[in-house]
Design an enzyme around this catalytic site. Sequence first.
Site, PDB file in Angstrom:
ATOM      1  N   LYS A 116       0.818  -1.206   0.000  1.00  0.00           N
ATOM      2  CA  LYS A 116       0.000   0.000   0.000  1.00  0.00           C
ATOM      3  C   LYS A 116       0.856   1.262   0.000  1.00  0.00           C
ATOM      4  CE  LYS A 116      -4.345  -1.739   1.896  1.00  0.00           C
ATOM      5  NZ  LYS A 116      -5.355  -1.641   2.983  1.00  0.00           N
ATOM      6  N   ARG A 162      -3.287  -9.783   5.679  1.00  0.00           N
ATOM      7  CA  ARG A 162      -3.927  -9.868   4.357  1.00  0.00           C
ATOM      8  C   ARG A 162      -2.893  -9.411   3.327  1.00  0.00           C
ATOM      9  NH1 ARG A 162      -6.881  -6.632   0.770  1.00  0.00           N
ATOM     10  NH2 ARG A 162      -8.550  -7.758  -0.327  1.00  0.00           N
TER      11      ARG A 162
END
Length: 295
Positions: free
Chosen positions: A237, A271
């Site tokens: 991210k 995740r």
Amino acid sequence: MTLTAAQDTCFSARQTLRCPRGRVLDLRRPQVMGILNLTPDSFYQGSRVQATDELLRRAETMLQAGAAILDLGGYSTRPGATEVPEDEEKRRVLPALQAVREAFPEAFLSVDTFRAGVATEAVALGADILNDISAGTLDEELLATAGRLGVPYVLMHLRGTPQTMAQHTHYAHDLVLEMVRFFRSRLAALRAAGVVDVLLDPGFGFAKTPQQGYELLRRLPELQLLGLPLLVGVSRKSMVYKPLGLTPDAALTGTIAVHTMALLNGARVLRVHDVAEAVQTIQLVRNSYPVPVSP
């Protein structure tokens, strides 16, 4: 912030998830959730998968590498993502979910959706977990649906929508305190809807700047006071690649570093896009800093 576990635990401090068909997912030791994006526009191009044979190959690779859960999603939730009609989301997700369930009957499958209609059909086809980025705020029927279906639920912190969340990064008060208040309110709604097993997802990158992401990463232990296992999704991210001046494609090393910090601060599920590396990170962290095993 002064909180006590007795004051703020809405659910039992359970470290297992009771899934359909009598199966139990053990979270007493950290586990990995592998991402399968059934979208053409997810932020990390390497995570996108369309053809069924490619999907099954990737699912098999993730499971062999040690993923405990596979998370399938058909709606990109990157900042500014394009709205996807529900029928299109179903077209992307449901056949793929059915194919993975048939090929890997023992795998734990999660469906990444905020829509009750998608959730209902996905569980009927074999999904074990509902992963909702909206905490039930984008579809008022989803919490009742989760309770009726009797599946574990991932409760994530979000402000606004995927299209507007970048405009909602200002927190008038303490970031974590505001998140705790949000979670307590949504947990009460989940309990009223009959949902029993819940994972908390702090929502890294969702209505949070990279700087706020690192504050949240340091303060994860404060969220543990809610008495629920934490799911952390930071893989590739912007909070990883932007400070390094990189792109998502080059953010694996940074992701491993952030995963290490998350594990040391209490994460129970990672995740991820890169399963093997996450599994190895968990093994090394547990060898060096044993994660307490809950009863």
